[in-house]
Design a protein around this motif. Structure first.
Motif, PDB file in Angstrom:
ATOM      1  N   THR A 303       0.824  -1.215   0.000  1.00  0.00           N
ATOM      2  CA  THR A 303       0.000   0.000   0.000  1.00  0.00           C
ATOM      3  C   THR A 303       0.855   1.261   0.000  1.00  0.00           C
ATOM      4  O   THR A 303       0.548   2.238  -0.702  1.00  0.00           O
ATOM      5  CB  THR A 303      -0.926  -0.005   1.220  1.00  0.00           C
ATOM      6  OG1 THR A 303      -1.662  -1.240   1.258  1.00  0.00           O
ATOM      7  CG2 THR A 303      -1.908   1.147   1.165  1.00  0.00           C
ATOM      8  N   ALA A 304       1.943   1.259   0.774  1.00  0.00           N
ATOM      9  CA  ALA A 304       2.822   2.435   0.824  1.00  0.00           C
ATOM     10  C   ALA A 304       3.491   2.696  -0.524  1.00  0.00           C
ATOM     11  O   ALA A 304       3.622   3.849  -0.949  1.00  0.00           O
ATOM     12  CB  ALA A 304       3.877   2.244   1.911  1.00  0.00           C
ATOM     13  N   ALA A 305       3.909   1.633  -1.207  1.00  0.00           N
ATOM     14  CA  ALA A 305       4.563   1.813  -2.506  1.00  0.00           C
ATOM     15  C   ALA A 305       3.604   2.415  -3.526  1.00  0.00           C
ATOM     16  O   ALA A 305       3.948   3.350  -4.256  1.00  0.00           O
ATOM     17  CB  ALA A 305       5.100   0.466  -2.996  1.00  0.00           C
ATOM     18  N   PHE A 306       2.374   1.905  -3.587  1.00  0.00           N
ATOM     19  CA  PHE A 306       1.413   2.444  -4.551  1.00  0.00           C
ATOM     20  C   PHE A 306       0.933   3.830  -4.137  1.00  0.00           C
ATOM     21  O   PHE A 306       0.617   4.654  -5.004  1.00  0.00           O
ATOM     22  CB  PHE A 306       0.226   1.486  -4.691  1.00  0.00           C
ATOM     23  CG  PHE A 306       0.424   0.433  -5.735  1.00  0.00           C
ATOM     24  CD1 PHE A 306       0.081   0.668  -7.051  1.00  0.00           C
ATOM     25  CD2 PHE A 306       0.979  -0.789  -5.415  1.00  0.00           C
ATOM     26  CE1 PHE A 306       0.274  -0.292  -8.024  1.00  0.00           C
ATOM     27  CE2 PHE A 306       1.181  -1.764  -6.374  1.00  0.00           C
ATOM     28  CZ  PHE A 306       0.825  -1.517  -7.687  1.00  0.00           C
ATOM     29  N   THR A 307       0.878   4.109  -2.835  1.00  0.00           N
ATOM     30  CA  THR A 307       0.506   5.458  -2.393  1.00  0.00           C
ATOM     31  C   THR A 307       1.543   6.480  -2.851  1.00  0.00           C
ATOM     32  O   THR A 307       1.198   7.554  -3.360  1.00  0.00           O
ATOM     33  CB  THR A 307       0.366   5.492  -0.870  1.00  0.00           C
ATOM     34  OG1 THR A 307      -0.615   4.538  -0.460  1.00  0.00           O
ATOM     35  CG2 THR A 307      -0.060   6.871  -0.406  1.00  0.00           C
ATOM     36  N   ALA A 308       2.820   6.148  -2.672  1.00  0.00           N
ATOM     37  CA  ALA A 308       3.880   7.049  -3.146  1.00  0.00           C
ATOM     38  C   ALA A 308       3.843   7.209  -4.660  1.00  0.00           C
ATOM     39  O   ALA A 308       4.045   8.310  -5.189  1.00  0.00           O
ATOM     40  CB  ALA A 308       5.242   6.512  -2.696  1.00  0.00           C
ATOM     41  N   LEU A 309       3.550   6.111  -5.359  1.00  0.00           N
ATOM     42  CA  LEU A 309       3.467   6.191  -6.824  1.00  0.00           C
ATOM     43  C   LEU A 309       2.309   7.072  -7.263  1.00  0.00           C
ATOM     44  O   LEU A 309       2.442   7.882  -8.193  1.00  0.00           O
ATOM     45  CB  LEU A 309       3.311   4.776  -7.395  1.00  0.00           C
ATOM     46  CG  LEU A 309       3.248   4.653  -8.924  1.00  0.00           C
ATOM     47  CD1 LEU A 309       4.561   5.106  -9.546  1.00  0.00           C
ATOM     48  CD2 LEU A 309       2.921   3.222  -9.331  1.00  0.00           C
ATOM     49  N   ILE A 310       1.186   6.950  -6.608  1.00  0.00           N
ATOM     50  CA  ILE A 310       0.016   7.757  -6.962  1.00  0.00           C
ATOM     51  C   ILE A 310       0.271   9.236  -6.662  1.00  0.00           C
ATOM     52  O   ILE A 310      -0.177  10.128  -7.402  1.00  0.00           O
ATOM     53  CB  ILE A 310      -1.224   7.237  -6.222  1.00  0.00           C
ATOM     54  CG1 ILE A 310      -1.642   5.878  -6.797  1.00  0.00           C
ATOM     55  CG2 ILE A 310      -2.391   8.216  -6.313  1.00  0.00           C
ATOM     56  CD1 ILE A 310      -2.754   5.203  -6.032  1.00  0.00           C
ATOM     57  N   LEU A 311       1.003   9.528  -5.588  1.00  0.00           N
ATOM     58  CA  LEU A 311       1.263  10.919  -5.226  1.00  0.00           C
ATOM     59  C   LEU A 311       2.122  11.639  -6.253  1.00  0.00           C
ATOM     60  O   LEU A 311       1.930  12.829  -6.508  1.00  0.00           O
ATOM     61  CB  LEU A 311       1.932  10.982  -3.850  1.00  0.00           C
ATOM     62  CG  LEU A 311       1.052  10.651  -2.640  1.00  0.00           C
ATOM     63  CD1 LEU A 311       1.883  10.650  -1.369  1.00  0.00           C
ATOM     64  CD2 LEU A 311      -0.105  11.629  -2.507  1.00  0.00           C
ATOM     65  N   VAL A 312       3.084  10.930  -6.849  1.00  0.00           N
ATOM     66  CA  VAL A 312       4.033  11.602  -7.739  1.00  0.00           C
ATOM     67  C   VAL A 312       3.644  11.516  -9.211  1.00  0.00           C
ATOM     68  O   VAL A 312       4.194  12.258 -10.028  1.00  0.00           O
ATOM     69  CB  VAL A 312       5.451  11.012  -7.552  1.00  0.00           C
ATOM     70  CG1 VAL A 312       5.912  11.166  -6.121  1.00  0.00           C
ATOM     71  CG2 VAL A 312       5.481   9.529  -7.956  1.00  0.00           C
TER      72      VAL A 312
END
Length: 386
Positions: A303-312
Motif C-alpha cells: 500500500t505504501a509503494a502504490f501510495t507514493a506512486l500515486i502521489l508523484v
C-alpha cells in the motif's frame, strides 16, 4: 581479543550470511536472464540521463522535484543501528562486558557511516538531474542531503529507543510520535527552507546529537535481550524479503521468550458473535493477520509503494495506478489467505465447500476496498494540493 577485532569478525559473518542467501536466490539462470539485463538497462538509462535523453529524463521533466520529497521520506524510514550481539554473549562475555560495550560502539559508528554513504551516493546520482531541472544553488543542494542525513540519524536513534524499551502503549506511541515529528521537520526544512545556511547547521547538529545519544546508550547492557532480538531480525530481514515472494515457504518468527500477548489480542478474541463455517474461515484469517507482523508488513509495504506512486504521478496516470493497485492488492491478499489457511493443523478440513470460497471472496473484497479507498483519498488530495 579486542573489541575492534570482535566487531570486524561479527561484521564479516553478517555479510557472509547475506551473501550466501543472495547466492541461493540468484543462481546463474536468474543472473543471466534477469539481473544482468536489468543492470545493463539501468546503466544505459543513466548514461542517457546524463546526456539529456532517456526514460528518466522524460519522467523528471514531467514529474519535477515532487517525487524527490516522497522518495526522501520513504528512505528516511529505512535503516537500522547494528549491535552485532549474539545470545551466547550473555554467557561467554559475562565477565568481559567491556568487549560488548566496545562492540556496540564500533557497530554504532558503522551504522552511522552506512547512513552517510547512502545519502552521499544518492546526492551524487541525482546531481545531473538537479543540474538540469533544479532551481536552487549548489550549496543548497548538498545542504538538503546534509539535513536529510541528520534527520535520518535522529530517526534511527528514536526507533532504537522505541524497540529496546518495554513494549507498552505509552512507550511505543511516544516513539512513533517523535519519529513523525522528525519526518515533518525534515519535509518542512526541505520544502520551505530555501537558504542553504539553514540546512547545513540543522543537519550537522541533528547528526552529532543523535550519535552522542546513541553512543551514551551503548554503555548500558540493560536491554541486552531486546538488542539481540532486533539484531536477529536484521540478520534475517533479507531472507524474509525473499521468502515473502514464495507461496509455500515462510520465515519463522523471531520471538522473545516470555513475550506478552499482542496489543490487538483482546480485540481479536471475539470477532464474530454468530458462529458458522463461513465466519470461522474469516475469523481465522483476521486473527492470524492482526497477530502476525510479517503479514501486516507485506500489505503495508504494498500500500505504501502504490501510495507514493500515486502521489508523484501526473493526473492522467493516477487512475491507471489506482486500477493496477486494486488488482495487485486482491492478488496479494489471495496469497496471504491461501498461506494462512494452508496449514498442517487444517489439513483434515475440506476446502472445497461454498463457505470457504464465500469467506475467501469476502476477505479479499474487504482488503481490496480498504486499500483502494486509501489510495483514492491519496489520489484526490494529490490532485487538489500538489
Amino acid at each position: 581479543m579486542t573489541g575492534r577485532a570482535l566487531f570486524f569478525q561479527r561484521m564479516f559473518h553478517f555479510w557472509r550470511y547475506q551473501w550466501k542467501v543472495f547466492q541461493t536466490v540468484i543462481d546463474w539462470t536468474v543472473a543471466l536472464y534477469i539481473v544482468l539485463p536489468a543492470a545493463a538497462f539501468a546503466v544505459y538509462q543513466y548514461a542517457e540521463w546524463l546526456n539529456g535523453r532517456g526514460l528518466l529524463n522524460g519522467a523528471a521533466g514531467v514529474l519535477g522535484w515532487g517525487w524527490l520529497y516522497v522518495f526522501s521520506v520513504l528512505l528516511l524510514c529505512t535503516g537500522f543501528i547494528h549491535t552485532f550481539l549474539l545470545e551466547a554473549d550473555h554467557v561467554f562475555l559475562v565477565h568481559t562486558k567491556y568487549l560488548m560495550k566496545k562492540l556496540k560502539r564500533y557497530a554504532l559508528l558503522y551504522s552511522m557511516f552506512l547512513s552517510l554513504i547512502k545519502w552521499g551516493v544518492l546526492a551524487v546520482l541525482l546531481f545531473p538531474l538537479w543540474r538540469q531541472y533544479g532551481d536552487c544553488t549548489f550549496s543548497a543542494y548538498f545542504g538538503i542531503f546534509c539535513c536529510l542525513s541528520g534527520f535520518h540519524a535522529a530517526i534511527l536513534a528514536v526507533h532504537r529507543q522505541r524497540k529496546i524499551r518495554r513494549q507498552t502503549f505509552g512507550n511505543q506511541a511516544a516513539g512513533w510520535l517523535k519519529a513523525a515529528v522528525l519526518l515533518a521537520g525534515a519535509c518542512f526544512m526541505i520544502r520551505f527552507a530555501a537558504e542553504w545556511y539553514w540546512l547545513w547547521p540543522a543537519g550537522c547538529i541533528l547528526f552529532i546529537c543523535s550519535a552522542l545519544l546513541t553512543w551514551k546508550e551503548a554503555e548500558s547492557l540493560s536491554a541486552f535481550e531486546e538488542e539481540v532480538l532486533e539484531e536477529n531480525r536484521r540478520k534475517l530481514s533479507f531472507t524474509a524479503s525473499v521468502l515473502m515472494l514464495s507461496h509455500d515457504v515462510q520465515l519463522p518468527n523471531v520471538k522473545k521468550k516470555g513475550r506478552s500477548k499482542p496489543f490487538l489480542y483482546p480485540g481479536s478474541k471475539h470477532i464474530f458473535t454468530k458462529r458458522s463455517a463461513y465466519t470461522a474461515w474469516k475469523e481465522l484469517f483476521f486473527k492470524v493477520l492482526i497477530r502476525n507482523g510479517g503479514y501486516l508488513r507485506q500489505l503495508y509495504l504494498l500500500t505504501a509503494a502504490f501510495t507514493a506512486l500515486i502521489l508523484v504521478l501526473p493526473l492522467l496516470l493516477k487512475p491507471a495506478a489506482l486500477i493496477l493497485f486494486t488488482l495487485v492488492s486482491r492478488y496479494a491478499a489471495s496469497l496471504l489467505f491461501d498461506r494462512i489457511t494452508d496449514k498442517p493443523v487444517l489439513s483434515g478440513i475440506k476446502k472445497d465447500s461454498d463457505d470457504y470460497f464465500r469467506a475467501r471472496n469476502s476477505v479479499l473484497t474487504f482488503i481490496q476496498i480498504i486499500g483502494s479507498g486509501w489510495c483514492l483519498i491519496a489520489a484526490v488530495f494529490s490532485a487538489l494540493y500538489m
